[in-house]
Motif scaffolding. Structure first.
Motif, PDB file in Angstrom:
ATOM      1  N   VAL A 283      47.804 -50.848  18.220  1.00 50.90           N
ATOM      2  CA  VAL A 283      48.344 -49.492  18.310  1.00 50.90           C
ATOM      3  C   VAL A 283      48.218 -48.845  16.935  1.00 50.90           C
ATOM      4  CG1 VAL A 283      50.376 -48.078  18.785  1.00 50.90           C
ATOM      5  CG2 VAL A 283      49.934 -50.136  20.151  1.00 50.90           C
ATOM      6  N   THR A 284      47.404 -47.816  16.833  1.00 53.53           N
ATOM      7  CA  THR A 284      47.166 -47.191  15.532  1.00 53.53           C
ATOM      8  C   THR A 284      48.345 -46.311  15.123  1.00 53.53           C
ATOM      9  OG1 THR A 284      46.058 -45.264  16.487  1.00 53.53           O
ATOM     10  CG2 THR A 284      44.693 -47.172  15.971  1.00 53.53           C
TER      11      THR A 284
ATOM     12  N   SER B 248      37.875 -48.468  21.461  1.00 53.59           N
ATOM     13  CA  SER B 248      38.733 -47.567  22.238  1.00 53.59           C
ATOM     14  C   SER B 248      38.144 -47.244  23.606  1.00 53.59           C
ATOM     15  CB  SER B 248      38.965 -46.265  21.457  1.00 53.59           C
ATOM     16  OG  SER B 248      37.731 -45.629  21.170  1.00 53.59           O
TER      17      SER B 248
ATOM     18  N   THR C 133      45.646 -45.083  20.568  1.00 49.55           N
ATOM     19  CA  THR C 133      46.409 -44.019  19.918  1.00 49.55           C
ATOM     20  C   THR C 133      47.246 -43.316  20.974  1.00 49.55           C
ATOM     21  OG1 THR C 133      44.647 -43.697  18.281  1.00 49.55           O
ATOM     22  CG2 THR C 133      46.264 -41.926  18.525  1.00 49.55           C
TER      23      THR C 133
ATOM     24  N   ARG D 285      48.681 -43.377  13.899  1.00 47.18           N
ATOM     25  CA  ARG D 285      48.035 -42.095  13.639  1.00 47.18           C
ATOM     26  C   ARG D 285      48.805 -40.897  14.183  1.00 47.18           C
ATOM     27  NH1 ARG D 285      41.838 -43.705  15.464  1.00 47.18           N
ATOM     28  NH2 ARG D 285      41.546 -45.441  13.986  1.00 47.18           N
ATOM     29  N   THR D 286      49.853 -41.122  14.930  1.00 45.74           N
ATOM     30  CA  THR D 286      50.597 -40.021  15.531  1.00 45.74           C
ATOM     31  C   THR D 286      52.085 -40.176  15.215  1.00 45.74           C
ATOM     32  OG1 THR D 286      51.067 -41.143  17.624  1.00 45.74           O
ATOM     33  CG2 THR D 286      48.946 -40.002  17.441  1.00 45.74           C
TER      34      THR D 286
ATOM     35  N   THR E 154      45.621 -48.965  11.551  1.00 47.20           N
ATOM     36  CA  THR E 154      45.622 -47.860  10.589  1.00 47.20           C
ATOM     37  C   THR E 154      46.790 -48.003   9.616  1.00 47.20           C
ATOM     38  OG1 THR E 154      44.798 -46.502  12.447  1.00 47.20           O
ATOM     39  CG2 THR E 154      45.144 -45.389  10.360  1.00 47.20           C
TER      40      THR E 154
ATOM     41  N   ASP F 132      50.512 -40.541  22.073  1.00 49.46           N
ATOM     42  CA  ASP F 132      51.351 -39.401  21.727  1.00 49.46           C
ATOM     43  C   ASP F 132      52.775 -39.554  22.251  1.00 49.46           C
ATOM     44  OD1 ASP F 132      49.369 -37.876  20.357  1.00 49.46           O
ATOM     45  OD2 ASP F 132      48.489 -37.342  22.294  1.00 49.46           O
TER      46      ASP F 132
ATOM     47  N   SER G  14      53.667 -43.029  17.261  1.00 50.53           N
ATOM     48  CA  SER G  14      52.985 -44.316  17.326  1.00 50.53           C
ATOM     49  C   SER G  14      53.941 -45.502  17.218  1.00 50.53           C
ATOM     50  CB  SER G  14      51.920 -44.401  16.241  1.00 50.53           C
ATOM     51  OG  SER G  14      52.478 -44.194  14.953  1.00 50.53           O
TER      52      SER G  14
END
Length: 216
Positions: A49-50, A187, A25, A52-53, A76, A27, A56
């Motif tokens: 690579v999720t 992770s 994950t 989630r941000t 994700t 930023d 991403s």
């Protein structure tokens, strides 16, 4: 829709590259690129690579463009819109934590392999009926761990799993020893604190340790 032989074979080849798939994950894109290089140098070339941000997809695209010798997947994946966005960013495979009829349709129709997630025997049976040979087992620890996957082997001998969620260096061998496990996701090889500090050598060391694990 069903899972095609060509994409199943491509997914099998991806999952066979390493015993551990880092679940990441980010930023920002810069940390994504540096982490990917560190993991690759440690012997883990397949990365998830999720999504989630907010950054991403930018991080995923940067890794695809700037890091050689890695295979990048988007994790994700929850919505059909995620499928197209991940492919446009350069994802070479897609991973979801669970399944829905819409997501299975979108994932199986995508031009890249799709690794759907399951947590129960019923969900696994639904995927098997559609011709899937691989599934993410999530959350692996809370859902029953190695004992649960071992129990699924007899009724679903053609379905193979990538356990993720609660997997670490200590318990990964218990999963990888199973006949129906091809690799694990985790992770622990790129923890958030090492990424935040820019400790790329530390991440490479963790990756090198994980790369020595053996799948059955």
């Amino acid at each position: 829709m069903s899972f095609t032989l060509a994409k199943t074979e491509r997914l099998a080849a991806i999952l066979a590259q390493a015993p551990v798939i880092p679940v990441l994950t980010f930023d920002d894109a810069a940390s994504g690129v540096a982490t990917a290089k560190a993991l690759r140098d440690g012997g883990l070339p397949v990365l998830e690579v999720t999504l989630r941000t907010p950054k991403s997809l930018e991080a995923l695209q940067a890794i695809v463009s700037e890091v050689e010798g890695v295979t990048i997947g988007a994790g994700t994946v929850l919505e059909t819109e995620h499928v197209q966005a991940a492919i446009q960013a350069g994802a070479e495979f897609l991973v979801s934590p669970g399944v829905s009829s819409r997501l299975i349709a979108a994932g199986s129709e995508a031009p890249v392999p799709f690794l759907p997630g399951v947590a129960t025997a019923s969900e696994a049976m639904q995927l098997a009926e559609r011709g899937a040979n691989f599934a993410k087992f999530f959350p692996a620890g809370p859902a029953g761990g190695p004992a649960y996957l071992k129990a699924l082997l007899a009724p679903l001998p053609n379905l193979h799993f990538v356990p993720t969620g609660g997997v670490d260096l200590a318990n990964a061998p218990s999963y990888l020893a199973l006949k129906n496990v091809v690799s694990v996701g985790g992770s622990w090889v790129a923890p958030a604190d090492l990424i935040a500090r820019g400790d790329w050598a530390g991440i490479t060391a963790l990756a090198r340790e994980a790369s020595k694990l053996k799948a059955r």
